[in-house]
Design an enzyme around this catalytic site. Structure first.
Site, PDB file in Angstrom:
ATOM      1  N   SER A  71       0.595  -1.478   0.096  1.00 30.91           N
ATOM      2  CA  SER A  71      -0.389   0.024  -0.406  1.00 30.91           C
ATOM      3  C   SER A  71       0.499   0.960  -0.553  1.00 30.91           C
ATOM      4  O   SER A  71       2.042   1.040   0.086  1.00 30.91           O
ATOM      5  CB  SER A  71      -1.456   0.056   1.151  1.00 30.91           C
ATOM      6  OG  SER A  71      -1.598  -0.974   1.473  1.00 30.91           O
TER       7      SER A  71
HETATM    8  C1  LIG Z   1      -3.658  -4.419  -0.352  1.00 30.85           C
HETATM    9  S1  LIG Z   1      -2.992  -6.350   0.145  1.00 30.85           S
HETATM   10  C2  LIG Z   1      -2.157  -6.107   1.248  1.00 30.85           C
HETATM   11  C3  LIG Z   1      -0.579  -5.058   1.748  1.00 30.85           C
HETATM   12  C4  LIG Z   1      -0.340  -5.593   2.762  1.00 30.85           C
HETATM   13  N1  LIG Z   1      -0.985  -5.794   4.089  1.00 30.85           N
HETATM   14  C5  LIG Z   1       1.082  -5.138   2.060  1.00 30.85           C
HETATM   15  O1  LIG Z   1       1.530  -4.928   4.070  1.00 30.85           O
HETATM   16  O2  LIG Z   1       1.641  -5.451   1.887  1.00 30.85           O
HETATM   17  C6  LIG Z   1      -4.325  -6.575  -0.100  1.00 30.85           C
HETATM   18  C7  LIG Z   1      -4.296  -7.782   0.173  1.00 30.85           C
HETATM   19  O3  LIG Z   1      -5.224  -8.623   0.550  1.00 30.85           O
HETATM   20  C8  LIG Z   1      -5.149 -10.098  -0.014  1.00 30.85           C
HETATM   21  N2  LIG Z   1      -6.231 -11.141   0.704  1.00 30.85           N
HETATM   22  C9  LIG Z   1      -7.704 -10.612  -0.627  1.00 30.85           C
HETATM   23  N3  LIG Z   1      -8.352 -11.415  -0.181  1.00 30.85           N
HETATM   24  C10 LIG Z   1      -8.179 -12.210   1.550  1.00 30.85           C
HETATM   25  C11 LIG Z   1      -8.723 -12.894   1.983  1.00 30.85           C
HETATM   26  N4  LIG Z   1     -10.102 -12.999   2.073  1.00 30.85           N
HETATM   27  N5  LIG Z   1      -8.057 -12.953   2.906  1.00 30.85           N
HETATM   28  C12 LIG Z   1      -6.990 -12.855   3.233  1.00 30.85           C
HETATM   29  N6  LIG Z   1      -6.619 -11.997   2.737  1.00 30.85           N
HETATM   30  C13 LIG Z   1      -6.653 -11.972   1.111  1.00 30.85           C
HETATM   31  C14 LIG Z   1      -4.372 -10.220  -0.680  1.00 30.85           C
HETATM   32  O4  LIG Z   1      -4.123 -11.705  -1.705  1.00 30.85           O
HETATM   33  C15 LIG Z   1      -3.320  -9.285  -1.023  1.00 30.85           C
HETATM   34  O5  LIG Z   1      -2.670  -9.792  -0.479  1.00 30.85           O
END
Ligand SMILES: C[S@@+](CC[C@H](N)C(=O)[O-])C[C@H]1O[C@@H](n2cnc3c(N)ncnc32)[C@H](O)[C@@H]1O
Length: 379
Positions: free
Chosen positions: A96
């Protein structure tokens, strides 16, 4: 000081000067520099709306600069299905934007020793920042994609910090680590998974990006009470997170055949309901949560564009030509979507054009609803 350290210090100074990075979080940003979490292979936008890879080895200086720009970086497309040599379509993981990370961490009100659950590990950077502040033994982070989760585990270990990384669906929370003092999601939801409320202690906070098919840019902060409900105000409307995997919204394509549509005209410019004013767009989305919309520019070099709205079998479009005040409207299917959007916009004007921050969300075991000003005033 290395080039990376200098760039990190510049970023920290910039975020501090802007009032986004607080004293509580500055040591974590210093100890857990962002570039250590950015993969060597990242994805960047192409002019025609796709995504292609950029490799660190091809231009290490550009890669490092990207790592310290105040921008999100795409780290996975199409759930990993598109090869590195291909063109990506859908962003499915990213690191992000630093200023949003800093703001969300401040909103979360974490104290050392608090137990924190993060949904959406991604690169692991946010988990590392949380673990540095709350204590690594107190932080659990969940990632749905096993490849991404494995990489995050490795990156975190290399950075010398080891929060618990769980591979699984964050919608279920992680009961073995409950109760949590804080839950933070870094993927957006339209419905709060009730497991998050159940796994937060009374008085604890849940912070998550929240949106509708129409508008996805808000953050809501909920306080859980001792009766198994949670409520709280929207606290921001300037973020844009990818959806939690099971809550993705469709991105319909405009029809090629416009025959059979009812024709009319409007003097309400589509920008008013979906572009100029984030509060208006948020409010229209509250009234029409399942309506998806898109702007599509004309490809003839003019500033003309078409606004599209879609829901089920229905669609509507408003064709805007430069310099005109009356715009052609086409509506098709059982619903008159543009009329519904106009009505939703009129409602928002009539109730005094409230800011997003005047709305709140109440979550009960069996229902959740948005309210205006007070939980006894559902929208
Ligand atoms: C914007 S990214 C997160 C950024 C992260 N916090 C970082 O510091 O790099 C969103 C993440 O949420 C994950 N995601 C989407 N749906 C999810 C779910 N149901 N459970 C867990 N993770 C999920 C995606 O695979 C993705 O890696």
């Amino acid at each position: 000081m290395s080039e990376a350290e200098a760039l990190n210090q510049q970023l920290i100074d910039k975020l501090t000067d802007a009032g986004m990075l607080t004293d509580r979080w500055r040591p974590a940003f210093l100890a857990m520099p962002r570039h250590r979490f950015v993969p060597d292979l990242i994805w960047a936008d192409t002019d025609d709306g796709g995504l292609t890879t950029r490799r660190r080895e091809d231009d290490p200086a550009a890669w490092l600069e990207t790592a310290y720009a105040d921008e999100p970086i795409v780290t996975q497309v199409d759930d990993g299905a598109t090869p590195d040599t291909g063109r990506g379509r859908l962003v499915t993981s990213s690191i992000s934007k630093p200023s949003i990370v800093a703001r969300m961490l401040a909103y979360l009100q974490v104290e050392p020793g608090m137990r924190v659950l993060e949904i959406g590990t991604g690169t692991g950077w946010n988990a590392a920042l949380l673990a540095h502040t709350a204590g690594e033994q107190n932080v659990t982070t969940i990632e749905v994609d096993p490849v991404i989760a494995d990489r995050a585990r490795k990156t975190l270990a290399e950075a010398g910090i080891t929060p618990t990384v769980v591979t699984g669906d964050g919608a279920d929370g992680h009961a073995p680590g409950a109760p949590y003092d804080r839950i933070i999601a870094t993927a957006a939801v339209q419905h709060i998974p009730y497991a998050w409320v159940e796994q937060t202690r009374p008085g604890g906070l849940i912070l998550t990006p929240w949106g509708t098919a129409y508008d996805n840019g808000a953050l809501v902060r909920l306080t859980v009470d001792e009766y198994g409900t949670a409520h709280g105000l929207f606290i921001d409307n300037t973020v844009a997170f990818m959806w939690l995997r099971a809550q993705r919204t469709p991105r319909p394509q405009p029809p090629t055949d416009l025959t059979g549509a009812a024709e009319s005209s409007t003097t309400l410019h589509p920008d008013a309901v979906a572009w100029d004013d984030l509060d208006a767009s948020f409010a229209v989305g509250l009234r029409l949560p399942e309506v998806a919309r898109r702007f599509i520019d004309a490809d003839d070099g003019t500033d003309d564009f078409t606004f599209w709205a879609f829901a089920g079998q229905s669609w509507a479009c408003v064709q805007v030509a430069e310099g005109t005040t009356a715009h052609r409207v086409l509506q098709y299917g059982p619903r008159r979507l543009w009329e519904e959007i106009e009505a939703a916009y009129r409602w928002w004007k009539k109730v005094g054009q409230p800011s997003t921050l005047q709305f709140g969300l109440a979550v009960h075991p069996d229902r959740q609803y948005v309210y205006l000003d007070s939980p006894d005033n559902p929208v």
